[in-house]
Design a protein around this motif. Structure first.
Motif, PDB file in Angstrom:
ATOM      1  N   SER A   1       8.048  15.532   4.714  1.00  0.00           N
ATOM      2  CA  SER A   1       7.382  16.159   5.864  1.00  0.00           C
ATOM      3  C   SER A   1       7.902  17.567   6.143  1.00  0.00           C
ATOM      4  O   SER A   1       7.493  18.205   7.124  1.00  0.00           O
ATOM      5  N   GLU A   2       8.805  18.062   5.303  1.00  0.00           N
ATOM      6  CA  GLU A   2       9.389  19.391   5.487  1.00  0.00           C
ATOM      7  C   GLU A   2       8.920  20.331   4.375  1.00  0.00           C
ATOM      8  O   GLU A   2       8.120  19.966   3.524  1.00  0.00           O
ATOM      9  N   ASN A   3       9.419  21.582   4.382  1.00  0.00           N
ATOM     10  CA  ASN A   3       9.077  22.550   3.345  1.00  0.00           C
ATOM     11  C   ASN A   3      10.294  23.411   3.027  1.00  0.00           C
ATOM     12  O   ASN A   3      11.320  23.335   3.696  1.00  0.00           O
ATOM     13  N   TYR A   4      10.153  24.254   1.994  1.00  0.00           N
ATOM     14  CA  TYR A   4      11.268  25.059   1.503  1.00  0.00           C
ATOM     15  C   TYR A   4      11.261  26.483   2.072  1.00  0.00           C
ATOM     16  O   TYR A   4      11.977  27.343   1.582  1.00  0.00           O
ATOM     17  N   GLY A   5      10.455  26.729   3.088  1.00  0.00           N
ATOM     18  CA  GLY A   5      10.310  28.073   3.620  1.00  0.00           C
ATOM     19  C   GLY A   5      11.565  28.659   4.225  1.00  0.00           C
ATOM     20  O   GLY A   5      11.778  29.873   4.199  1.00  0.00           O
ATOM     21  N   ALA A   6      12.438  27.804   4.787  1.00  0.00           N
ATOM     22  CA  ALA A   6      13.601  28.297   5.536  1.00  0.00           C
ATOM     23  C   ALA A   6      14.800  28.639   4.647  1.00  0.00           C
ATOM     24  O   ALA A   6      15.746  29.272   5.121  1.00  0.00           O
TER      25      ALA A   6
ATOM     26  N   ALA B   1       3.511   8.597   3.592  1.00  0.00           N
ATOM     27  CA  ALA B   1       4.550   8.182   4.544  1.00  0.00           C
ATOM     28  C   ALA B   1       5.808   8.985   4.235  1.00  0.00           C
ATOM     29  O   ALA B   1       5.998   9.439   3.103  1.00  0.00           O
ATOM     30  N   ASP B   2       6.644   9.160   5.224  1.00  0.00           N
ATOM     31  CA  ASP B   2       7.914   9.867   5.036  1.00  0.00           C
ATOM     32  C   ASP B   2       8.975   8.847   4.639  1.00  0.00           C
ATOM     33  O   ASP B   2       9.482   8.095   5.485  1.00  0.00           O
ATOM     34  N   PHE B   3       9.306   8.802   3.339  1.00  0.00           N
ATOM     35  CA  PHE B   3      10.242   7.772   2.866  1.00  0.00           C
ATOM     36  C   PHE B   3      11.660   7.960   3.414  1.00  0.00           C
ATOM     37  O   PHE B   3      12.470   7.043   3.342  1.00  0.00           O
TER      38      PHE B   3
ATOM     39  N   ARG C   1       0.837  -1.214   0.000  1.00  0.00           N
ATOM     40  CA  ARG C   1       0.000   0.000   0.000  1.00  0.00           C
ATOM     41  C   ARG C   1       0.866   1.256   0.000  1.00  0.00           C
ATOM     42  O   ARG C   1       0.665   2.155  -0.832  1.00  0.00           O
ATOM     43  N   TYR C   2       1.828   1.309   0.909  1.00  0.00           N
ATOM     44  CA  TYR C   2       2.674   2.503   1.014  1.00  0.00           C
ATOM     45  C   TYR C   2       3.718   2.563  -0.102  1.00  0.00           C
ATOM     46  O   TYR C   2       4.061   3.640  -0.581  1.00  0.00           O
TER      47      TYR C   2
END
Length: 482
Positions: free
Chosen positions: A443-448, A321-323, A303-304
């Motif tokens: 689970s992260e982003n490019y904001g920083a 899921a966070d691979f 499934r994942y």
């Protein structure tokens, strides 16, 4: 001056078509009671429509064909313009007040990259989230292609314009007229979007979420309206449907036309489709086998595995899921998919499967030539003998593609990113994938990241979406020579 007028006229017409699509988030804002957000959509909508209408009728009798140099310039300027335009509602609504962040989000949306600077999308107005996903959909099949489909009588070389925007080493027509080809592809695209929307509604998602994810999935973009992406629903039917439509969106849309018109042989002998299915199946099975101890059963691991493989391979960027927390062997196969991408003529990004097929066949021929120096060997695609110029085209593209990845990696490290994070982020930007590894994982982003790096990544995303040459060619001295 006449050429400049025609150039400006077409830019404003493209912006008017994008502006007209703002009606959808306006209606969404009205339905959700987000009255304070409506001006953020209506102002650019009215201005773009007024300017586009004026330029359309003002130059209706002017039919001037673009030179090849003008085509490159037009497509590049058009994509930069719509990216700035797409950022306007984000800024005016206060959702993303900084220009560099709003521009990054808009470029990521239209290029179908799906990398976001936002840490909490659920606090945004629903109409803004819908607009973010809708930009994916508009950019997926191509805004120039949409313009040609809606207004085929603009007096411009339609084939050259669409060729400069479309993906893959070989670009042709599936109908005699390019305007009809663009219209056919967009109708197929619309049909898949409606089907996905209905399927998600049946699974229990509300109207706006279903529409948002239909836009995002078919555009293989990956923007979500939940912080946990598709994983927030914890629904097996939703995941199966999204996996299926991501997979379908990664296939050359021309093949669907052949299916509809009964040309099944064109589909069965397609070399790229066979490779696409093979790579997908191998990666899904191998990752699932590795994940059995991680999830406790093969079915749960499958499934994942299938969802994440479809998401990364088609450069959609969804996650359940966070691979980056998976065992190293599973991460390896995900990492390999950063280099593949989907099929040419699809809405997915990446290097494209067809180019690896060509390089593999050429490598095989070179080994045969070592054994048989006087033999004659050609690259065969779709059961037809290929051309040498296609091999040269792919080899040159590979050099430019990975050169841009390495340059972007160097700039990323100078801007403070750790090496592996910077390398996978660069692969992600040039390949329009979205998530990376390390500090920029699912689970992260490019904001920083710093503003300069965001602008560089914007360049890399647009270059990747336009198959590199159409943006990088402006750095080539011969382009500016008469």
């Amino acid at each position: 001056m006449k050429q400049i007028f025609v150039f400006a006229r077409l830019i404003f017409i493209v912006l008017a078509i994008v502006g007209l699509s703002l009606i959808i988030p306006v209606l969404t804002a009205l339905a959700c009671g987000e009255l304070n957000v409506i001006p953020a959509f209506t102002v650019p909508l009215l201005i773009s429509l007024a300017a586009g209408t004026f330029f359309y009728f003002a130059g209706k009798k002017t039919a001037v064909k673009f030179s090849l140099r003008s085509v490159f310039a037009f497509v590049a300027v058009a994509w930069i313009s719509i990216s700035i335009f797409g950022a306007v509602p984000l800024i005016v609504s206060g959702s993303i007040p900084n220009f560099h962040n709003a521009f990054f989000e808009s470029v990521s949306a239209f290029s179908t990259t799906g990398a976001t600077i936002l840490s909490d999308v659920e606090v945004l107005p629903r109409s803004i989230n819908l607009w973010r996903c809708q930009m994916h959909w508009l950019g997926g099949m191509g805004i120039i292609a949409l313009t040609v489909a809606l207004l085929p009588l603009l007096g411009v070389g339609s084939f050259q314009l669409i060729k400069a925007e479309s993906t893959g080493p070989e670009k042709g027509k599936i109908t005699p007229k390019m305007a009809n080809t663009a219209k056919t592809l967009w109708l197929l695209y619309l049909g898949f979007t409606v089907a996905h929307f209905i399927a998600l509604k049946i699974c229990g998602l509300d109207f706006i979420d279903s529409l948002s994810y239909a836009f995002s999935t078919l555009g293989t973009g990956g923007f979500a309206v939940k912080n946990a992406s598709i994983g927030a629903y914890n629904s097996l039917p939703v995941e199966i449907i999204c996996t299926m439509f991501m997979f379908l969106a990664g296939i050359n849309f021309s093949l669907y036309f052949y299916v509809i018109t009964g040309k099944f042989d064109e589909v069965k002998k397609n070399s790229e489709l066979k490779a696409y299915i093979s790579v997908f199946a191998i990666c899904v099975i191998m990752i699932a086998l590795v994940l059995i101890p991680h999830y406790g059963s093969f079915t749960k691991a499958l499934r994942y595995s299938s969802f994440q493989v479809a998401s990364v391979m088609t450069t959609t960027g969804y996650s359940t899921a966070d691979f980056t927390t998976w065992p190293g062997a599973a991460q390896f196969f995900i990492f390999v998919l950063f280099f593949t991408g989907g099929c040419s003529g699809s809405t997915s990004g990446g290097f494209k499967i067809i180019r690896w097929v060509v390089l593999k066949k050429q490598a095989w021929n070179e080994m045969l030539r070592m054994l048989h120096p006087h033999g004659v060997f050609t690259v065969s695609l779709n059961q037809k003998a290929g051309r040498k110029d296609l091999v040269f085209n792919v080899a040159a593209f590979a050099f430019v593609y990975f050169a841009l990845v390495f340059i972007s990696t160097m700039i990323s490290t100078f801007c403070g990113l750790e090496l592996f994070t910077g390398f996978t982020a660069s692969l992600s930007m040039v390949g329009n994938i979205g998530p990376a590894f390390g500090l920029l994982g699912p689970s992260e982003n490019y904001g920083a990241i710093c503003p300069f790096l965001k602008y560089w990544y914007c360049f890399a995303m647009i270059a990747g979406r336009l198959e590199l040459y159409n943006l990088i060619i402006f750095l080539f001295p011969d382009y500016w020579k008469k």
